[in-house]
Design a protein around this motif. Structure first.
Motif, mmCIF file in Angstrom:
data_model
loop_
_atom_site.group_PDB
_atom_site.id
_atom_site.type_symbol
_atom_site.label_atom_id
_atom_site.label_comp_id
_atom_site.label_asym_id
_atom_site.label_seq_id
_atom_site.Cartn_x
_atom_site.Cartn_y
_atom_site.Cartn_z
ATOM 1 N N UNK A 115 39.188 -21.345 8.794
ATOM 2 C CA UNK A 115 39.493 -22.464 9.664
ATOM 3 C C UNK A 115 39.005 -22.260 11.100
ATOM 4 N N UNK A 116 38.245 -21.207 11.345
ATOM 5 C CA UNK A 116 37.750 -20.915 12.687
ATOM 6 C C UNK A 116 36.709 -21.957 13.109
ATOM 7 N N UNK A 117 36.946 -22.612 14.233
ATOM 8 C CA UNK A 117 36.064 -23.692 14.706
ATOM 9 C C UNK A 117 34.653 -23.191 15.002
ATOM 10 N N UNK A 118 34.538 -22.041 15.650
ATOM 11 C CA UNK A 118 33.216 -21.496 15.990
ATOM 12 C C UNK A 118 32.417 -21.206 14.717
ATOM 13 N N UNK A 119 33.084 -20.663 13.720
ATOM 14 C CA UNK A 119 32.425 -20.385 12.444
ATOM 15 C C UNK A 119 31.965 -21.686 11.787
ATOM 16 N N UNK A 120 32.810 -22.706 11.795
ATOM 17 C CA UNK A 120 32.454 -23.996 11.205
ATOM 18 C C UNK A 120 31.233 -24.622 11.856
ATOM 19 N N UNK A 121 31.190 -24.585 13.169
ATOM 20 C CA UNK A 121 30.047 -25.145 13.904
ATOM 21 C C UNK A 121 28.779 -24.359 13.581
ATOM 22 N N UNK A 122 28.880 -23.040 13.557
ATOM 23 C CA UNK A 122 27.701 -22.204 13.269
ATOM 24 C C UNK A 122 27.195 -22.441 11.858
ATOM 25 N N UNK A 123 28.118 -22.581 10.895
ATOM 26 C CA UNK A 123 27.703 -22.879 9.515
ATOM 27 C C UNK A 123 26.971 -24.213 9.441
ATOM 28 N N UNK A 124 27.504 -25.214 10.116
ATOM 29 C CA UNK A 124 26.865 -26.542 10.111
ATOM 30 C C UNK A 124 25.485 -26.473 10.732
ATOM 31 N N UNK A 125 25.349 -25.743 11.825
ATOM 32 C CA UNK A 125 24.058 -25.619 12.498
ATOM 33 C C UNK A 125 23.039 -24.944 11.578
ATOM 34 N N UNK A 126 23.461 -23.915 10.863
ATOM 35 C CA UNK A 126 22.543 -23.231 9.932
ATOM 36 C C UNK A 126 22.213 -24.128 8.752
ATOM 37 N N UNK A 127 23.170 -24.912 8.311
ATOM 38 C CA UNK A 127 22.938 -25.811 7.178
ATOM 39 C C UNK A 127 22.019 -26.980 7.514
ATOM 40 N N UNK A 128 21.988 -27.324 8.780
ATOM 41 C CA UNK A 128 21.135 -28.442 9.200
ATOM 42 C C UNK A 128 19.723 -27.976 9.227
#
Length: 128
Positions: A115-128
């Protein structure tokens, strides 16, 4: 005897403690895997009190989550502007080879705070 002479075992020198701990953690993960990681050992390696890593990461899961987030950010940079699927694949494999410690942690959800926000954003950025 100066204070520097009295504490020669200290390797950390009032710089970026967070970065020093992350760097030491990446070295441990590279050689021993993520299960070999101990905040006390990292504090010893950085030459700081055993409580210092907890100040920045709270616990082992927090540290591993920070490493995973950093890894996803690095992966996003590695994949940026890849012209096609083949090149993205090549860059993905190259990332894994060049950043083995990050790679070992990034895809181990049981080690991370999902549930870590920084991790979620980084995952989304890599997935994009």
């Amino acid at each position: 005897m100066t204070s520097e002479q009295a504490t020669p075992q200290r390797s950390y020198h009032h710089g970026n403690l967070r970065r020093a701990i992350l760097t030491a953690a990446l070295e441990v993960i590279r050689t021993d895997g993520p299960t070999g990681l101990s905040l006390r050992d990292l504090a010893r390696r950085a030459g700081v009190s055993h409580a210092a890593p907890a100040h920045h990461f709270k616990d082992r899961a927090g540290l591993l989550t920070a490493i995973a987030a950093e890894g996803f950010d690095l992966l996003a940079v590695a994949l940026a502007d890849a012209p096609d699927l083949r090149e993205r694949g090549v860059r993905y494999v190259r990332f894994g080879v060049e950043h083995p410690a990050h790679f070992q942690v990034m895809f181990r959800p049981e080690l991370l705070r999902g549930d870590d926000a920084e991790l979620g954003v980084a995952r989304e950025r890599a997935g994009a």
